[in-house]
Design a protein around this motif. Structure first.
Motif, PDB file in Angstrom:
ATOM      1  N   GLU A 149      -3.641  46.753  52.987  1.00 15.59           N
ATOM      2  CA  GLU A 149      -3.618  44.729  53.460  1.00 15.59           C
ATOM      3  C   GLU A 149      -5.143  44.973  52.813  1.00 15.59           C
ATOM      4  O   GLU A 149      -5.638  44.006  51.447  1.00 15.59           O
ATOM      5  CB  GLU A 149      -3.605  44.386  54.426  1.00 15.59           C
ATOM      6  CG  GLU A 149      -4.335  43.034  54.610  1.00 15.59           C
ATOM      7  CD  GLU A 149      -3.426  42.148  53.840  1.00 15.59           C
ATOM      8  OE1 GLU A 149      -3.932  41.190  53.422  1.00 15.59           O
ATOM      9  OE2 GLU A 149      -2.281  43.193  53.881  1.00 15.59           O
ATOM     10  N   ARG A 150      -6.182  45.913  52.613  1.00 16.11           N
ATOM     11  CA  ARG A 150      -7.343  46.155  51.988  1.00 16.11           C
ATOM     12  C   ARG A 150      -7.942  46.186  50.843  1.00 16.11           C
ATOM     13  O   ARG A 150      -7.857  45.813  50.058  1.00 16.11           O
ATOM     14  CB  ARG A 150      -8.190  47.385  53.248  1.00 16.11           C
ATOM     15  CG  ARG A 150      -8.628  47.393  53.771  1.00 16.11           C
ATOM     16  CD  ARG A 150      -9.333  48.194  54.845  1.00 16.11           C
ATOM     17  NE  ARG A 150     -10.611  48.308  54.025  1.00 16.11           N
ATOM     18  CZ  ARG A 150     -11.048  49.524  53.945  1.00 16.11           C
ATOM     19  NH1 ARG A 150     -10.848  50.489  55.067  1.00 16.11           N
ATOM     20  NH2 ARG A 150     -13.100  49.726  52.980  1.00 16.11           N
ATOM     21  N   LEU A 151      -6.789  47.107  50.114  1.00 14.67           N
ATOM     22  CA  LEU A 151      -6.281  47.341  48.475  1.00 14.67           C
ATOM     23  C   LEU A 151      -6.491  45.878  48.021  1.00 14.67           C
ATOM     24  O   LEU A 151      -6.952  45.659  47.321  1.00 14.67           O
ATOM     25  CB  LEU A 151      -5.761  48.421  48.223  1.00 14.67           C
ATOM     26  CG  LEU A 151      -5.659  49.683  48.347  1.00 14.67           C
ATOM     27  CD1 LEU A 151      -4.973  50.840  49.065  1.00 14.67           C
ATOM     28  CD2 LEU A 151      -6.923  50.120  48.063  1.00 14.67           C
ATOM     29  N   ALA A 172     -11.446  59.551  57.998  1.00 20.95           N
ATOM     30  CA  ALA A 172     -13.540  59.321  56.954  1.00 20.95           C
ATOM     31  C   ALA A 172     -13.158  59.632  56.070  1.00 20.95           C
ATOM     32  O   ALA A 172     -14.174  58.882  55.234  1.00 20.95           O
ATOM     33  CB  ALA A 172     -13.293  60.592  58.077  1.00 20.95           C
ATOM     34  N   VAL A 173     -12.580  60.322  55.098  1.00 21.56           N
ATOM     35  CA  VAL A 173     -12.557  60.566  53.825  1.00 21.56           C
ATOM     36  C   VAL A 173     -12.505  59.390  53.008  1.00 21.56           C
ATOM     37  O   VAL A 173     -13.241  59.364  51.891  1.00 21.56           O
ATOM     38  CB  VAL A 173     -12.446  61.668  53.370  1.00 21.56           C
ATOM     39  CG1 VAL A 173     -12.762  62.633  51.948  1.00 21.56           C
ATOM     40  CG2 VAL A 173     -13.318  62.945  53.942  1.00 21.56           C
ATOM     41  N   LEU A 174     -11.711  58.675  53.235  1.00 18.39           N
ATOM     42  CA  LEU A 174     -11.032  57.922  52.358  1.00 18.39           C
ATOM     43  C   LEU A 174     -11.790  56.186  52.403  1.00 18.39           C
ATOM     44  O   LEU A 174     -12.399  56.748  53.341  1.00 18.39           O
ATOM     45  CB  LEU A 174      -9.466  56.921  52.948  1.00 18.39           C
ATOM     46  CG  LEU A 174      -8.481  55.662  52.723  1.00 18.39           C
ATOM     47  CD1 LEU A 174      -8.164  56.793  51.319  1.00 18.39           C
ATOM     48  CD2 LEU A 174      -7.715  55.538  53.635  1.00 18.39           C
ATOM     49  N   ARG A 175     -12.252  55.750  51.505  1.00 20.20           N
ATOM     50  CA  ARG A 175     -13.475  55.052  50.856  1.00 20.20           C
ATOM     51  C   ARG A 175     -12.741  53.557  52.200  1.00 20.20           C
ATOM     52  O   ARG A 175     -12.169  53.016  51.813  1.00 20.20           O
ATOM     53  CB  ARG A 175     -12.791  54.748  49.123  1.00 20.20           C
ATOM     54  CG  ARG A 175     -14.127  53.773  48.769  1.00 20.20           C
ATOM     55  CD  ARG A 175     -15.543  54.241  49.079  1.00 20.20           C
ATOM     56  NE  ARG A 175     -15.144  55.552  47.564  1.00 20.20           N
ATOM     57  CZ  ARG A 175     -15.926  55.368  46.912  1.00 20.20           C
ATOM     58  NH1 ARG A 175     -16.626  54.124  46.577  1.00 20.20           N
ATOM     59  NH2 ARG A 175     -16.566  55.659  45.857  1.00 20.20           N
ATOM     60  N   GLN A 176     -14.527  53.624  52.917  1.00 20.57           N
ATOM     61  CA  GLN A 176     -14.308  52.306  53.419  1.00 20.57           C
ATOM     62  C   GLN A 176     -16.113  52.361  53.350  1.00 20.57           C
ATOM     63  O   GLN A 176     -16.911  53.256  53.490  1.00 20.57           O
ATOM     64  CB  GLN A 176     -13.571  52.343  54.627  1.00 20.57           C
ATOM     65  CG  GLN A 176     -13.588  53.795  55.464  1.00 20.57           C
ATOM     66  CD  GLN A 176     -12.553  54.103  56.486  1.00 20.57           C
ATOM     67  OE1 GLN A 176     -12.721  53.583  57.701  1.00 20.57           O
ATOM     68  NE2 GLN A 176     -12.122  55.814  56.991  1.00 20.57           N
ATOM     69  N   PRO A 177     -16.263  51.174  54.324  1.00 22.58           N
ATOM     70  CA  PRO A 177     -17.533  51.271  54.739  1.00 22.58           C
ATOM     71  C   PRO A 177     -18.349  52.098  55.593  1.00 22.58           C
ATOM     72  O   PRO A 177     -17.848  52.812  56.165  1.00 22.58           O
ATOM     73  CB  PRO A 177     -17.495  49.597  55.912  1.00 22.58           C
ATOM     74  CG  PRO A 177     -16.298  49.389  54.749  1.00 22.58           C
ATOM     75  CD  PRO A 177     -15.388  50.020  54.281  1.00 22.58           C
ATOM     76  N   THR A 207      -7.603  42.569  49.070  1.00 23.62           N
ATOM     77  CA  THR A 207      -7.533  41.505  49.850  1.00 23.62           C
ATOM     78  C   THR A 207      -9.289  41.690  49.418  1.00 23.62           C
ATOM     79  O   THR A 207      -9.857  40.583  48.820  1.00 23.62           O
ATOM     80  CB  THR A 207      -7.501  41.389  50.971  1.00 23.62           C
ATOM     81  OG1 THR A 207      -7.362  42.137  51.649  1.00 23.62           O
ATOM     82  CG2 THR A 207      -6.416  40.749  50.704  1.00 23.62           C
ATOM     83  N   ASP A 208      -9.827  44.233  49.212  1.00 19.72           N
ATOM     84  CA  ASP A 208     -11.236  43.810  49.211  1.00 19.72           C
ATOM     85  C   ASP A 208     -11.289  44.370  48.554  1.00 19.72           C
ATOM     86  O   ASP A 208     -10.939  45.827  47.347  1.00 19.72           O
ATOM     87  CB  ASP A 208     -11.488  44.240  50.250  1.00 19.72           C
ATOM     88  CG  ASP A 208     -13.124  44.772  50.169  1.00 19.72           C
ATOM     89  OD1 ASP A 208     -13.738  44.579  49.198  1.00 19.72           O
ATOM     90  OD2 ASP A 208     -13.267  45.741  51.330  1.00 19.72           O
ATOM     91  N   GLN A 209     -12.009  44.013  46.826  1.00 22.18           N
ATOM     92  CA  GLN A 209     -11.988  44.417  45.706  1.00 22.18           C
ATOM     93  C   GLN A 209     -12.867  45.361  45.978  1.00 22.18           C
ATOM     94  O   GLN A 209     -12.816  46.554  45.007  1.00 22.18           O
ATOM     95  CB  GLN A 209     -12.839  43.762  44.647  1.00 22.18           C
ATOM     96  CG  GLN A 209     -14.098  42.924  44.781  1.00 22.18           C
ATOM     97  CD  GLN A 209     -14.344  41.771  46.292  1.00 22.18           C
ATOM     98  OE1 GLN A 209     -13.443  41.299  46.426  1.00 22.18           O
ATOM     99  NE2 GLN A 209     -15.274  41.214  46.275  1.00 22.18           N
ATOM    100  N   ALA A 210     -13.979  45.605  46.372  1.00 22.17           N
ATOM    101  CA  ALA A 210     -14.675  47.053  46.625  1.00 22.17           C
ATOM    102  C   ALA A 210     -13.796  47.679  47.201  1.00 22.17           C
ATOM    103  O   ALA A 210     -14.459  49.658  46.097  1.00 22.17           O
ATOM    104  CB  ALA A 210     -15.901  47.225  47.194  1.00 22.17           C
ATOM    105  N   ARG A 232      -1.439  55.313  52.670  1.00 19.58           N
ATOM    106  CA  ARG A 232      -0.623  54.614  52.860  1.00 19.58           C
ATOM    107  C   ARG A 232      -0.028  53.891  53.901  1.00 19.58           C
ATOM    108  O   ARG A 232       0.858  53.298  54.094  1.00 19.58           O
ATOM    109  CB  ARG A 232       0.905  56.230  52.310  1.00 19.58           C
ATOM    110  CG  ARG A 232       1.155  56.575  51.440  1.00 19.58           C
ATOM    111  CD  ARG A 232       2.008  57.467  51.200  1.00 19.58           C
ATOM    112  NE  ARG A 232       2.165  58.178  50.479  1.00 19.58           N
ATOM    113  CZ  ARG A 232       2.865  57.931  49.093  1.00 19.58           C
ATOM    114  NH1 ARG A 232       3.852  56.159  49.299  1.00 19.58           N
ATOM    115  NH2 ARG A 232       2.318  57.844  48.273  1.00 19.58           N
ATOM    116  N   SER A 233      -1.074  53.769  54.599  1.00 16.73           N
ATOM    117  CA  SER A 233      -1.177  52.478  55.913  1.00 16.73           C
ATOM    118  C   SER A 233      -0.683  51.552  55.290  1.00 16.73           C
ATOM    119  O   SER A 233      -1.275  51.169  54.742  1.00 16.73           O
ATOM    120  CB  SER A 233      -2.090  53.057  56.767  1.00 16.73           C
ATOM    121  OG  SER A 233      -3.477  53.070  56.823  1.00 16.73           O
TER     122      SER A 233
END
Length: 799
Positions: free
Chosen positions: A713-715, A675-680, A717-720, A707-708
Motif C-alpha cells: 500500500e505504501r508503494l 529494518a533494511v526495507l526502504r522506510q523513514p 501511495t508514497d512516491q518517496a 511483499r507484505s
C-alpha cells in the motif's frame, strides 16, 4: 439255638426261612418264616424286608436297620431250587464279639444249624491285600460310603423333626429304616468281593457307624428302592436312579477324590493303619483324621493335604474355628506341601483373622509364614506380630531363622519376595545382617527405578512401612534417583508408598516428589506451586541447590517455564545456586524460545539473555552466546542501534549452528529484513551488507517483508517509498546471484504491480523524487517503466 442268649454279644434271636418256590413269574420270591425265636415285632420286620435272591451256588449277605435301632443280619443261600434265609436279630445296642462289624460274621460257621455269632470269626489278612490291589478305587469308594452315611444322617434328622403322616412306612410296626435316599452301588463280579468292600469301609468307620452300615452284597432288582446304603450289583451295571453313585471295579475312578475324609482314610489303608481313621473323632471328620494321623507320627501326603483348604472353605463360619483347632499341631509342625495348599490356608487365615481367638488363627498365620519362606505364593499380606502367640513366634523363629537368612541373601530374588521375607524376619525377630540389607536395598532400588517394566515385582503397598532398617539404606538410593528423575520418582511414590519418615538422612527430593501433586493442585499458578515446594523442602535449597531443578521439573511437567516464569525463578535464588542446580540452562532455552515469539516475548527474551550474560558468563558456550547475542541483535536492529546488521546476523548464525531458518533465527532475520526495507529512518548503508551477504534465508526474509500488504500500500501511495525501492532494487548489480534474483523478483512482482494502476500524478511525483538523485535514475526508471506499459498492452491485446 436259645432265645435271649446273653453275654458279650447281647441277646440274639434267629429266624429261619425258605423261599416259596410257587411265587408268580416276574415277581420276587416271597420268604416264609419257618422258625421264629425273636418275637413278633421282629417277625413283622423280617416279613417286610425285600431280600434279594442269590444265584445258584452263591450266597448273599444283607444287613437291615430296623426303626428302633435294631438290626437284622441275613445270609441267603441258593439251595436246590429254593433259597435258605438265615437271619440274626441284633437288638439296639447289642455288641458283637470283639466289637467286629456285622459284615465280618457273614463267613462265620454255624449259619443255619448253629449260632453264627457264638464266637469272633478269625481275622482275614486278605482284606489288606484287597485294599492294596484296589488302591485306585479305595478313595472313591470311601467317598461314596461317606456320602451315603451323611445323606442317611440328614434324612434321619429330618424324619425326627417332622410328624409322620398316615400311610407312610413309619407307621408299619417293625418296618425297616434307611429309606432316605438312593444307595451307593458297588459293581463286582461276585457278592463276596462286595462284602470285602463293605468290610474295608467298616474298618475305617467308628464302631457305631460300621455296625449300622446297611448293605446287601448283591441286589440288582431292588437296588434303587431297598433303603440299604450300600448295594452290590454285577459288573457293567448302570445307576438305576438319577444322581446315584456307582463304583465299578472294572473301570478306573471317573473323577478324582475331593472328600478329605475319604482321601485320608484311603491313605491310612495304604499305610496299613485303618484303625486310626475309625478311632478319630468326630466321626467321618477329615480334620480329625489328619490330626490323629499326625499325632501318630505319620506324614500326611501332599495329595491329601491339597484337599484341606477346600474342605475348610466349605465349612460355615461357626464350624471353621473347631476344624482349624483340630489341625493346630499339624499346621504348626508341617509347612504347606503345595502352592495350592499354601494359598488355600492363607485364604482361610484371612477369613478367620480378627474373627476367631488367637489360639485358633495363630497356627494358620504360622503356616502362611512357613509357606512364604518355602517360596510358595499365598496371595495375602505377611502376618504381623499380633497374629502369632509368643510361643509360636519363638518356635517359628527357631525353625525358620536359618532358611530366612539364606533366602533373603539370594542374589536373584525379586523385590516383592525380598520385602516379604524381610517382613517375616521382622515379625519373627530374626536379625538380618547389614551387608545383606545393602544388597537387598540395591536390588529393590534397581527394580523400583525400572518400573513399570517390573511393576508386578514391586513390593505391595505399605509393605516397607514396618522395615525401618531396610528403608534406612534404601531411601538414600531413591533420593539420588529422585534428584535425577523427579517425575518418575513421583509416580513411584504414588504406587509404592515409601515411608519417608524412616529415613535417617534428609531426603528432600523424595519429600518434594511426594508433595508435588498437592502443590500443583492447590497453588494459584505454576510459580506459586514452585515457591510452595521450595518453602516446605527440608533442608532448604540454599543448602541443597539441586532442589531448584527438582522443583522446576515437578511443576512444569507438560511444557517448560515461560519467560516471565523463568525470570522469577532466576530472581528467586542467587546465581551460584542456579549454577549448581543447572537451572540457568532452562533460562537459556526459554530465552531462545522467546526470541521466536511475539515482539513482547522477544523483548522479555532479550532481558533474560542480558541476565544470563551478566550472571553466567563462564557457563555460556560460544554457541549459546551466539544464539543469545542474535536475540540481542534483533533488539538492536528493531531500535536502530549499531551497524553492519546483516554481517553480524550471518556471522552469529554460523557461530550458533543454526541451520534451519526457524525460531530465533527467523525472528532475527524478519526484524532485519523489515529494518533494511526502504522506510523513514532506515539506515541506507545496511542494504549493502544484506545484498552482499549471500544468505538465502536472509534475502528471503527481506523479500517477505517487501511483499507484505502494508508495504504494498505504501508503494502505491508514497512516491518517496516507491522511488527509494526502485533505487535499492536496481543497485548493487555485482552483489551476487542471490541478490540479483531477489531484486529482479521484487521489481517484477512487487513494484511493477504496485505502479501498474498508479495515476499520472503519482508517477510524476515519483519521477521528480528520482530526479533529485540525478538524471540517470529518471532515465533508468522510464526505461523500466516503459517495459511495464508495453507488457500491459501485450496482455490487453492477448499477446
Amino acid at each position: 439255638m436259645a432265645d435271649g442268649r446273653s453275654g458279650d454279644a447281647g441277646p440274639y434271636g434267629m429266624v429261619l426261612g425258605v423261599v416259596d418256590p410257587a411265587a408268580p413269574a416276574g415277581r420276587s420270591p416271597a420268604l416264609r418264616p419257618v422258625r421264629v425265636t425273636a418275637g413278633i415285632e421282629v417277625v413283622r420286620a423280617v416279613a417286610a424286608l425285600g431280600w434279594p435272591v442269590p444265584e445258584a451256588g452263591t450266597s448273599v449277605g444283607v444287613l437291615d436297620v430296623l426303626p428302633g435301632g435294631g438290626r437284622v443280619l441275613t445270609r441267603l443261600s441258593a439251595q436246590g431250587g429254593g433259597v435258605a434265609a438265615h437271619c440274626v436279630h441284633l437288638p439296639a445296642g447289642a455288641r458283637l464279639p470283639g466289637g467286629r462289624p456285622p459284615v465280618a460274621f457273614l463267613d462265620a460257621p454255624g449259619w443255619g444249624s448253629g449260632d453264627p455269632l457264638a464266637a469272633e470269626p478269625p481275622a482275614s489278612s486278605a482284606l489288606g491285600d484287597f485294599a492294596r490291589a484296589r488302591a485306585p478305587w479305595v478313595g472313591a469308594f470311601l467317598e461314596g460310603v461317606r456320602e451315603a452315611l451323611t445323606r442317611e444322617g440328614a434324612g434321619a434328622r429330618d424324619a425326627e423333626g417332622a410328624p409322620y403322616e398316615a400311610g407312610t412306612p413309619h407307621e408299619a410296626a417293625g418296618a425297616p429304616s434307611g429309606g432316605t435316599g438312593v444307595p451307593f452301588l458297588v459293581a463286582e463280579k461276585d457278592p463276596s468281593l462286595v462284602a470285602r468292600w463293605i468290610a474295608l469301609a467298616c474298618a475305617v468307620l467308628p464302631p457305631e457307624q460300621a455296625g449300622a452300615l446297611s448293605f446287601t452284597t448283591y441286589g440288582p432288582q431292588e437296588a434303587g428302592r431297598s433303603g440299604r446304603l450300600v448295594v452290590g450289583v454285577p459288573l457293567g451295571s448302570a445307576p438305576a436312579v438319577a444322581g446315584q453313585r456307582l463304583l465299578d471295579g472294572a473301570l478306573p475312578p471317573a473323577e478324582p477324590v475331593t472328600d478329605l475324609w475319604a482321601a485320608g482314610a484311603a491313605w491310612l489303608w495304604r499305610e496299613g493303619r485303618p484303625a486310626l481313621a475309625a478311632g478319630a473323632g468326630p466321626a467321618l471328620d477329615g480334620f480329625a483324621l489328619l490330626a490323629a494321623a499326625h499325632r501318630e507320627g505319620l506324614t500326611v501326603p501332599a495329595t491329601v493335604r491339597a484337599l484341606l483348604p477346600a474342605a475348610l472353605d466349605a465349612l460355615p463360619a461357626d464350624e471353621l474355628p473347631r476344624a482349624v483347632g483340630a489341625l493346630t499341631e499339624l499346621l504348626e509342625a508341617e509347612a504347606p506341601a503345595s502352592d495350592a495348599e499354601a494359598a488355600g490356608l492363607a485364604r482361610v487365615w484371612a477369613r478367620l483373622e480378627d474373627r476367631a481367638p488367637l489360639h485358633v488363627t495363630a497356627p494358620l498365620a504360622g503356616a502362611v509364614l512357613m509357606a512364604l519362606v518355602a517360596g510358595r505364593p499365598t496371595g495375602v499380606p505377611v502376618p504381623g506380630t499380633a497374629s502369632l502367640t509368643a510361643s509360636g513366634r519363638a518356635a517359628l523363629a527357631a525353625r525358620l531363622g536359618a532358611r530366612l537368612r539364606e533366602a533373603v541373601a539370594e542374589p536373584t530374588l525379586g523385590p516383592r519376595r525380598s520385602v516379604a521375607l524381610l517382613q517375616a524376619a521382622a515379625v519373627l525377630g530374626v536379625a538380618i545382617e547389614g551387608p545383606v540389607l545393602e544388597d537387598v536395598a540395591g536390588r529393590i532400588a534397581t527394580a523400583l527405578t525400572r518400573a513399570p517394566a517390573e511393576e508386578e515385582a514391586l513390593p505391595v503397598a505399605g509393605a516397607l512401612a514396618g522395615l525401618p532398617e531396610l528403608c534406612a539404606v534404601l531411601l538414600p538410593r531413591l533420593e539420588r534417583y529422585a534428584a535425577r528423575e523427579p517425575l518418575d520418582a513421583q509416580a513411584l511414590l504414588a504406587s509404592v508408598g515409601l515411608p519417608l519418615d524412616a529415613a535417617v538422612t534428609p531426603v528432600p527430593h523424595l519429600r518434594m516428589c511426594a508433595g508435588a501433586a498437592s502443590a500443583r493442585a492447590f497453588a494459584l499458578d505454576a510459580v506459586a506451586a514452585w515457591d510452595e515446594l521450595l518453602r516446605t523442602s527440608r533442608p532448604s535449597w540454599s543448602t541443597e541447590p539441586t532442589l531448584l531443578r527438582t522443583a522446576l521439573r515437578l511443576v512444569w511437567t507438560e511444557q517448560p517455564p515461560g519467560l516471565a516464569e523463568m525470570a522469577h525463578i532466576l530472581e528467586a535464588a542467587d546465581s551460584d545456586s542456579h549454577r549448581v542446580a543447572g537451572t540457568w540452562r532452562e533460562a537459556v532455552a526459554a530465552a531462545e524460545r522467546g526470541g521466536g515469539g511475539t515482539e513482547e516475548e522477544a523483548t522479555a527474551g532479550r532481558a533474560l539473555a542480558a541476565h544470563l550474560f551478566r550472571s553466567f558468563p563462564a557457563e555460556l558456550t560460544p554457541r549459546t552466546r551466539a544464539r543469545l547475542r542474535l536475540l540481542e541483535l534483533a533488539g538492536d536492529i528493531a531500535e536502530g542501534r549499531g551497524t553492519d546488521w546483516a554481517e553480524q546476523a550471518v556471522g552469529l548464525r554460523e557461530s550458533a549452528g543454526l541451520t534451519e531458518p526457524t525460531g530465533l533465527l527467523a525472528h532475527a532475520y524478519a526484524v532485519l529484513g523489515r529494518a533494511v526495507l526502504r522506510q523513514p529512518g532506515s539506515p541506507e548503508g545496511e542494504l549493502y551488507g544484506l545484498a552482499h551477504s549471500g544468505d538465502t534465508e536472509l534475502l528471503a526474509a527481506y523479500q517477505q517483508a517487501a511483499r507484505s500488504a502494508d508495504f504494498g500500500e505504501r508503494l502505491r501511495t508514497d512516491q518517496a517509498t516507491a522511488a527509494g525501492c526502485f533505487v535499492d532494487w536496481t543497485a548493487h548489480p555485482g552483489a551476487g546471484p542471490g541478490w540479483e534474483a531477489t531484486s529482479a523478483t521484487l521489481l517484477d512482482e512487487v513494484l511493477r504491480p504496485a505502479l501498474r494502476s498508479a495515476p499520472r500524478a503519482h508517477l510524476a511525483a515519483l519521477t521528480a523524487t528520482l530526479a533529485e538523485g540525478g538524471p540517470h535514475r529518471v532515465s533508468a526508471f522510464e526505461s523500466w517503466h516503459q517495459r511495464t506499459r508495453a507488457s500491459r498492452w501485450r496482455r490487453l491485446l492477448g499477446g
